[in-house]
Structure formats: structure tokens, C-alpha cells
Scaffold this active site. Structure first.
Site, mmCIF file in Angstrom:
data_model
loop_
_atom_site.group_PDB
_atom_site.id
_atom_site.type_symbol
_atom_site.label_atom_id
_atom_site.label_comp_id
_atom_site.label_asym_id
_atom_site.label_seq_id
_atom_site.Cartn_x
_atom_site.Cartn_y
_atom_site.Cartn_z
ATOM 1 N N GLY A 116 0.613 -1.150 -0.030
ATOM 2 C CA GLY A 116 0.093 0.056 0.051
ATOM 3 C C GLY A 116 0.889 1.134 -0.161
ATOM 4 C CE1 TYR A 154 -4.221 -12.809 4.014
ATOM 5 C CE2 TYR A 154 -3.340 -14.806 2.544
ATOM 6 C CZ TYR A 154 -3.474 -13.146 2.824
ATOM 7 O OH TYR A 154 -2.758 -12.172 1.934
#
Length: 260
Positions: A26, A157
Site C-alpha cells: 500500500g 486467510y
């Protein structure tokens, strides 16, 4: 004497919201956007990471504390993005968490936290920010090579990221009338500060890194910048692509094998 022309920065006038944008993939994406002239809103939770991201990104970014698992925080993020950016060209849904355990050791808290952040949080972030995305804009979501790999210790996950892939395809169909494209990027082993395992010890991360280098056909980890480049390609260049998944995994999920 020929006239001197000035080429504007590649993302001049663009706006973006990046969840989970204070470290790793990010942050690399935010840095590329800001360097290219964009204005961005970046979210994170860790105060040290928030402070470091503010210093690194400078005035082109609004770095805010926001918990993707909290629907109130998502509402506040949408209000802030609307106030600071107006219309948005890109929403990069990148916030995520992974705790790695064999399924018999997974607790209800482990399960709930991962689905709250990776799945529920991502879903409602998209839902809440979609009205701000300009017609012709883009969503990119981070999934994972584990969706199709059956990796031990990653049952929860992998499930969260598989759900995210399905969400993206449906959102892509529903947003077609506005020309808003929705795609996913699926990283493999990427060298980030946590290597994607927030609760791992340093020894466990070192072993995880050795494993990644060994099983990846290209025999190395990818970089956050390589994933960021794929995100920005999907966001701004792949204008005839929606509902697609772009693997950035060194061939790991593509059935390739490294030559002996």
C-alpha cells in the site's frame, strides 16, 4: 529554436484512496501516486507506521487512522475522502491481516478478525466508497496466490481472499453501467516488513522467507514496488479490463517449475 514542451506527471490531477497504505504494498503504491502528481488518502492503524508514512509521503497525502473492520471508521473515511478529494479515480482495497495456524489450532477470534478485516471490511469499504468513484474510475483489490494453492496453515486467510475475488467479480458486473472497472491483484511471496504474517516471530519469518524463495519459480521474493506497478496498471492503463485477476507471484500460481 524548437518550443520546449513540458510533460505533466503521469498521475497529475488523479485522486486515490488506499486502505492499508502505511507499509508494504500500500505504501509503495501511495509513493508512486504522489510522486506522479496524485492526491491520495491513505489509511492504517499502527501509530508508528502512520507517523512514518506522513513524513515519507508529504503534503500530497492525507494519512489517517482507520480500522477497516469498523463500519463507523469506514463511514468516516468516506466522508473524509469526499471532503479532501471530491471524486475519486482509484480505490485500492489493500488492508488485510493474516494469522497462520493449522486449522485445528484456529480460534474463533482468529477467524473473526481475519474475516472482519479482509472480507467484511473490504466489502463495506467498496460499498461505501463506490458513490465517490467517478464514472470510468477503478477499484483494485488485493487477494493472494493462496486462493488456489491449498497452503497448510492458511485456511482462514485463503478463504477470506477467495471471497474477495468473488466480490470483485460481482462488483465489476454491477458497476459496468458507470464504466467503473473492478480488478484484483494476487501477490505471491512479497518482501514486506511483516512478510504478510503479523503474528510470526523473527525466526518464523526467516523460515517463511526461505520457503518462499525455494518454491517460487523465479527463486526470489517480489518487491512491494513490483506489486504497486501492477496495481497502477490495472487502475489506469488496463482500460478494457474488468473482473480480472493479475498474478504478481513469480510464476508460483501458474504451474511453472524452476529449471533444474
Amino acid at each position: 529554436m524548437p518550443a520546449i514542451t513540458h510533460t505533466p506527471p503521469p498521475y497529475s490531477g488523479r485522486t486515490a484512496v488506499i486502505t492499508g497504505g502505511t507499509i508494504g504494498i500500500g505504501l509503495a503504491t501511495a509513493k508512486a501516486l504522489v510522486a506522479g502528481g496524485a492526491r491520495v488518502v491513505v489509511t492504517g492503524r499502527n501509530e508508528d507506521n502512520l507517523r512514518a508514512a506522513r513524513e515519507e509521503l508529504g503534503p500530497g497525502a492525507h494519512v489517517v487512522r482507520s480500522d477497516t473492520a469498523d463500519l463507523g471508521d469506514i463511514d468516516a473515511l468516506a466522508a473524509l475522502a469526499g471532503e479532501r478529494l471530491g471524486r475519486v479515480d482509484l480505490v485500492f482495497v489493500n488492508a488485510g491481516v493474516a494469522t497462520l495456524h493449522p486449522f485445528q489450532d484456529v480460534t474463533e477470534d482468529d477467524y473473526d478478525r481475519q474475516f472482519d478485516v479482509n472480507t467484511k471490511g473490504a466489502y463495506f469499504t467498496m460499498r461505501r466508497l463506490a458513490p465517490l468513484v467517478r464514472d470510468g474510475g477503478s477499484f483494485v483489490l488485493t487477494t493472494s496466490v493462496t486462493v488456489g494453492s491449498g497452503t497448510p496453515g492458511m485456511s482462514v486467510y485463503s478463504g477470506t481472499k477467495a471471497a474477495l475475488r468473488s466480490f470483485a467479480q460481482v462488483f465489476a458486473a454491477e458497476l459496468l453501467p458507470r464504466g467503473v472497472r473492478v480488478n484484483t491483484v494476487s501477490p505471491g511471496f512479497i518482501r514486506t516488513p511483516t512478510l504478510g504474517a503479523v503474528d510470526a516471530t523473527e525466526e518464523e519469518r526467516a523460515a517463511f522467507e526461505r520457503l518462499g524463495d525455494a518454491v517460487t519459480p523465479m527463486r526470489r521474493h517480489g518487491t512491494s514496488e513490483e506489486v504497486a506497478a501492477a496495481v497502477l496498471f490495472l487502475a489506469f492503463e488496463a482500460t478494457f479490463t474488468t473482473g480480472a485477476d493479475l498474478a504478481v507471484d513469480g510464476g508460483l500460481g501458474q504451474g511453472l517449475s524452476h529449471p533444474a
